[in-house]
Structures are given as structure tokens and as C-alpha cells.
Scaffold this motif. Structure first.
Motif, PDB file in Angstrom:
ATOM      1  N   ILE A 106       0.874  -1.177   0.000  1.00  0.00           N
ATOM      2  CA  ILE A 106       0.000   0.000   0.000  1.00  0.00           C
ATOM      3  C   ILE A 106       0.907   1.223   0.000  1.00  0.00           C
ATOM      4  O   ILE A 106       1.805   1.336   0.841  1.00  0.00           O
ATOM      5  CB  ILE A 106      -0.916   0.017   1.239  1.00  0.00           C
ATOM      6  CG1 ILE A 106      -1.789  -1.231   1.290  1.00  0.00           C
ATOM      7  CG2 ILE A 106      -1.780   1.293   1.233  1.00  0.00           C
ATOM      8  CD1 ILE A 106      -2.550  -1.419   2.589  1.00  0.00           C
ATOM      9  N   VAL A 107       0.689   2.114  -0.953  1.00  0.00           N
ATOM     10  CA  VAL A 107       1.479   3.345  -1.053  1.00  0.00           C
ATOM     11  C   VAL A 107       0.519   4.524  -1.039  1.00  0.00           C
ATOM     12  O   VAL A 107      -0.348   4.628  -1.908  1.00  0.00           O
ATOM     13  CB  VAL A 107       2.332   3.376  -2.341  1.00  0.00           C
ATOM     14  CG1 VAL A 107       3.114   4.680  -2.427  1.00  0.00           C
ATOM     15  CG2 VAL A 107       3.272   2.184  -2.404  1.00  0.00           C
ATOM     16  N   ILE A 108       0.657   5.375  -0.044  1.00  0.00           N
ATOM     17  CA  ILE A 108      -0.112   6.618   0.003  1.00  0.00           C
ATOM     18  C   ILE A 108       0.691   7.635  -0.805  1.00  0.00           C
ATOM     19  O   ILE A 108       1.822   7.968  -0.443  1.00  0.00           O
ATOM     20  CB  ILE A 108      -0.300   7.110   1.456  1.00  0.00           C
ATOM     21  CG1 ILE A 108      -0.870   6.000   2.344  1.00  0.00           C
ATOM     22  CG2 ILE A 108      -1.145   8.369   1.487  1.00  0.00           C
ATOM     23  CD1 ILE A 108      -2.187   5.447   1.911  1.00  0.00           C
ATOM     24  N   THR A 109       0.130   8.095  -1.918  1.00  0.00           N
ATOM     25  CA  THR A 109       0.884   8.994  -2.788  1.00  0.00           C
ATOM     26  C   THR A 109       0.633  10.466  -2.492  1.00  0.00           C
ATOM     27  O   THR A 109       1.460  11.312  -2.824  1.00  0.00           O
ATOM     28  CB  THR A 109       0.570   8.707  -4.272  1.00  0.00           C
ATOM     29  OG1 THR A 109      -0.843   8.808  -4.479  1.00  0.00           O
ATOM     30  CG2 THR A 109       1.039   7.306  -4.660  1.00  0.00           C
ATOM     31  N   SER A 110      -0.494  10.772  -1.843  1.00  0.00           N
ATOM     32  CA  SER A 110      -0.804  12.169  -1.538  1.00  0.00           C
ATOM     33  C   SER A 110      -1.776  12.246  -0.365  1.00  0.00           C
ATOM     34  O   SER A 110      -2.729  11.473  -0.309  1.00  0.00           O
ATOM     35  CB  SER A 110      -1.435  12.848  -2.764  1.00  0.00           C
ATOM     36  OG  SER A 110      -1.888  14.143  -2.442  1.00  0.00           O
ATOM     37  N   ILE A 111      -1.502  13.161   0.551  1.00  0.00           N
ATOM     38  CA  ILE A 111      -2.413  13.447   1.659  1.00  0.00           C
ATOM     39  C   ILE A 111      -2.589  14.961   1.707  1.00  0.00           C
ATOM     40  O   ILE A 111      -1.616  15.697   1.827  1.00  0.00           O
ATOM     41  CB  ILE A 111      -1.851  12.976   3.013  1.00  0.00           C
ATOM     42  CG1 ILE A 111      -1.581  11.471   3.012  1.00  0.00           C
ATOM     43  CG2 ILE A 111      -2.808  13.343   4.144  1.00  0.00           C
ATOM     44  CD1 ILE A 111      -0.861  10.979   4.257  1.00  0.00           C
ATOM     45  N   THR A 112      -3.843  15.411   1.549  1.00  0.00           N
ATOM     46  CA  THR A 112      -4.153  16.827   1.703  1.00  0.00           C
ATOM     47  C   THR A 112      -5.214  16.954   2.796  1.00  0.00           C
ATOM     48  O   THR A 112      -5.687  15.957   3.332  1.00  0.00           O
ATOM     49  CB  THR A 112      -4.691  17.446   0.393  1.00  0.00           C
ATOM     50  OG1 THR A 112      -6.001  16.922   0.130  1.00  0.00           O
ATOM     51  CG2 THR A 112      -3.764  17.156  -0.786  1.00  0.00           C
ATOM     52  N   SER A 113      -5.603  18.164   3.086  1.00  0.00           N
ATOM     53  CA  SER A 113      -6.643  18.357   4.102  1.00  0.00           C
ATOM     54  C   SER A 113      -7.997  17.849   3.617  1.00  0.00           C
ATOM     55  O   SER A 113      -8.890  17.584   4.424  1.00  0.00           O
ATOM     56  CB  SER A 113      -6.743  19.833   4.487  1.00  0.00           C
ATOM     57  OG  SER A 113      -7.052  20.619   3.354  1.00  0.00           O
ATOM     58  N   ASN A 114      -8.170  17.672   2.295  1.00  0.00           N
ATOM     59  CA  ASN A 114      -9.453  17.235   1.736  1.00  0.00           C
ATOM     60  C   ASN A 114      -9.476  15.808   1.208  1.00  0.00           C
ATOM     61  O   ASN A 114     -10.537  15.217   1.078  1.00  0.00           O
ATOM     62  CB  ASN A 114      -9.868  18.170   0.593  1.00  0.00           C
ATOM     63  CG  ASN A 114     -10.067  19.581   1.061  1.00  0.00           C
ATOM     64  OD1 ASN A 114     -10.613  19.812   2.131  1.00  0.00           O
ATOM     65  ND2 ASN A 114      -9.594  20.535   0.275  1.00  0.00           N
ATOM     66  N   SER A 115      -8.316  15.252   0.854  1.00  0.00           N
ATOM     67  CA  SER A 115      -8.327  13.936   0.218  1.00  0.00           C
ATOM     68  C   SER A 115      -7.050  13.153   0.511  1.00  0.00           C
ATOM     69  O   SER A 115      -6.049  13.710   0.954  1.00  0.00           O
ATOM     70  CB  SER A 115      -8.506  14.077  -1.298  1.00  0.00           C
ATOM     71  OG  SER A 115      -7.370  14.698  -1.869  1.00  0.00           O
ATOM     72  N   VAL A 116      -7.148  11.841   0.229  1.00  0.00           N
ATOM     73  CA  VAL A 116      -6.004  10.937   0.325  1.00  0.00           C
ATOM     74  C   VAL A 116      -6.020  10.094  -0.944  1.00  0.00           C
ATOM     75  O   VAL A 116      -7.079   9.657  -1.379  1.00  0.00           O
ATOM     76  CB  VAL A 116      -6.110  10.007   1.548  1.00  0.00           C
ATOM     77  CG1 VAL A 116      -4.915   9.072   1.622  1.00  0.00           C
ATOM     78  CG2 VAL A 116      -6.265  10.798   2.834  1.00  0.00           C
ATOM     79  N   GLN A 117      -4.849   9.906  -1.561  1.00  0.00           N
ATOM     80  CA  GLN A 117      -4.816   9.025  -2.719  1.00  0.00           C
ATOM     81  C   GLN A 117      -3.633   8.079  -2.610  1.00  0.00           C
ATOM     82  O   GLN A 117      -2.668   8.342  -1.887  1.00  0.00           O
ATOM     83  CB  GLN A 117      -4.811   9.795  -4.029  1.00  0.00           C
ATOM     84  CG  GLN A 117      -3.566  10.575  -4.350  1.00  0.00           C
ATOM     85  CD  GLN A 117      -3.738  11.345  -5.646  1.00  0.00           C
ATOM     86  OE1 GLN A 117      -4.490  12.324  -5.706  1.00  0.00           O
ATOM     87  NE2 GLN A 117      -3.049  10.926  -6.673  1.00  0.00           N
ATOM     88  N   GLY A 118      -3.771   6.947  -3.311  1.00  0.00           N
ATOM     89  CA  GLY A 118      -2.714   5.963  -3.249  1.00  0.00           C
ATOM     90  C   GLY A 118      -2.958   4.780  -4.157  1.00  0.00           C
ATOM     91  O   GLY A 118      -3.905   4.766  -4.938  1.00  0.00           O
ATOM     92  N   THR A 119      -2.064   3.796  -4.021  1.00  0.00           N
ATOM     93  CA  THR A 119      -2.137   2.575  -4.811  1.00  0.00           C
ATOM     94  C   THR A 119      -2.003   1.372  -3.877  1.00  0.00           C
ATOM     95  O   THR A 119      -1.511   1.503  -2.755  1.00  0.00           O
ATOM     96  CB  THR A 119      -1.002   2.523  -5.855  1.00  0.00           C
ATOM     97  OG1 THR A 119       0.257   2.517  -5.176  1.00  0.00           O
ATOM     98  CG2 THR A 119      -1.082   3.712  -6.812  1.00  0.00           C
TER      99      THR A 119
END
Length: 133
Positions: free
Chosen positions: A95-108
């Protein structure tokens, strides 16, 4: 927002209403969780905050599979059977979290998961963008 992945090569597009949380609890460490009706993706890092662009591998729960101290996958297949990292004969998870912002999280994500009495299944090409709460 979306979640998509393949189970043994069959494309699955999960409902866009999944939600993600990222917390840094002093008692259990940092935790990321994506939850929807069909899939749970979780990362637990007892030593620090959740890192981006770092692969997290399977870590069994000392308590209940899928709880905040497990890094793994839990997925309901199209016929309604639940598979999990802890249910696999040889669990493999990335599991790789590629981006964390105050509104969203994205990953693979990808891995090998299983269920009692069933053969393990392969999860490939997993990716998500989830609303953060």
C-alpha cells in the motif's frame, strides 16, 4: 473520488462514497484507513506519521484483523465473500499513500488475500482517491 482494482484480473470499480481518515494517535501510532461497503485498506505505522510514496507491507493485527493496528486489505468479491490479508495462506500487501491533503487521500495498492476454505486471490492495479474526514 474513486476506488478501482482487479481481483484475479477482473476489474472492480468501487462506489465513490468511500471515506478516508488519517490520524496520529499517541497510543497506537499513525493510522490511515479507507472504508467503503466493499473494501477496507488500512496502514498502521507505530513509529511515526503516515509517509507518502513509501510502500507499506502486510503487518498482522495483534487484536482484530482490520483494526487500527493492522496494515492490510479486506475486500468483498463480486459474489459477496469477504477476503482479507489475514485470511491468505501467504499474505502479500503493498500500500502506497501517494498524496495526503486536508481534503483527500490518494494511493495505490496490491496484494494476495484469502478467505477460509477458498484459494487466495490476487489484487492488482489498485488505486484510489478518497475524501478525507
Amino acid at each position: 473520488y474513486y476506488m478501482r482494482y482487479k481481483i484475479d484480473g477482473a476489474q472492480i470499480n468501487d462506489s465513490p462514497d468511500g471515506i478516508a481518515s488519517v490520524s496520529n494517535l499517541t497510543t497506537v501510532g499513525a493510522y490511515f484507513g479507507y472504508v467503503s461497503p466493499e473494501i477496507n485498506v488500512s496502514v498502521h505505522d507505530p513509529g511515526s506519521a503516515i509517509k507518502t510514496n513509501v510502500p507499506y507491507g502486510y503487518v498482522a493485527s495483534a487484536n482484530t484483523p482490520g483494526s487500527t493496528d493492522e496494515t492490510g486489505l479486506t475486500i468483498k468479491n463480486p459474489s459477496g465473500q469477504w477476503y482479507s490479508s489475514s485470511g491468505a495462506k501467504t499474505p502479500v500487501v503493498s500500500i502506497v499513500i501517494t498524496s495526503i491533503t486536508s481534503n483527500s487521500v490518494q494511493g495505490t495498492f496490491s496484494g494476495i488475500i484469502g478467505a477460509t476454505g477458498s484459494n487466495d486471490v490476487s489484487i492488482t492495479d489498485g488505486e484510489f482517491v478518497a475524501i478525507r474526514f
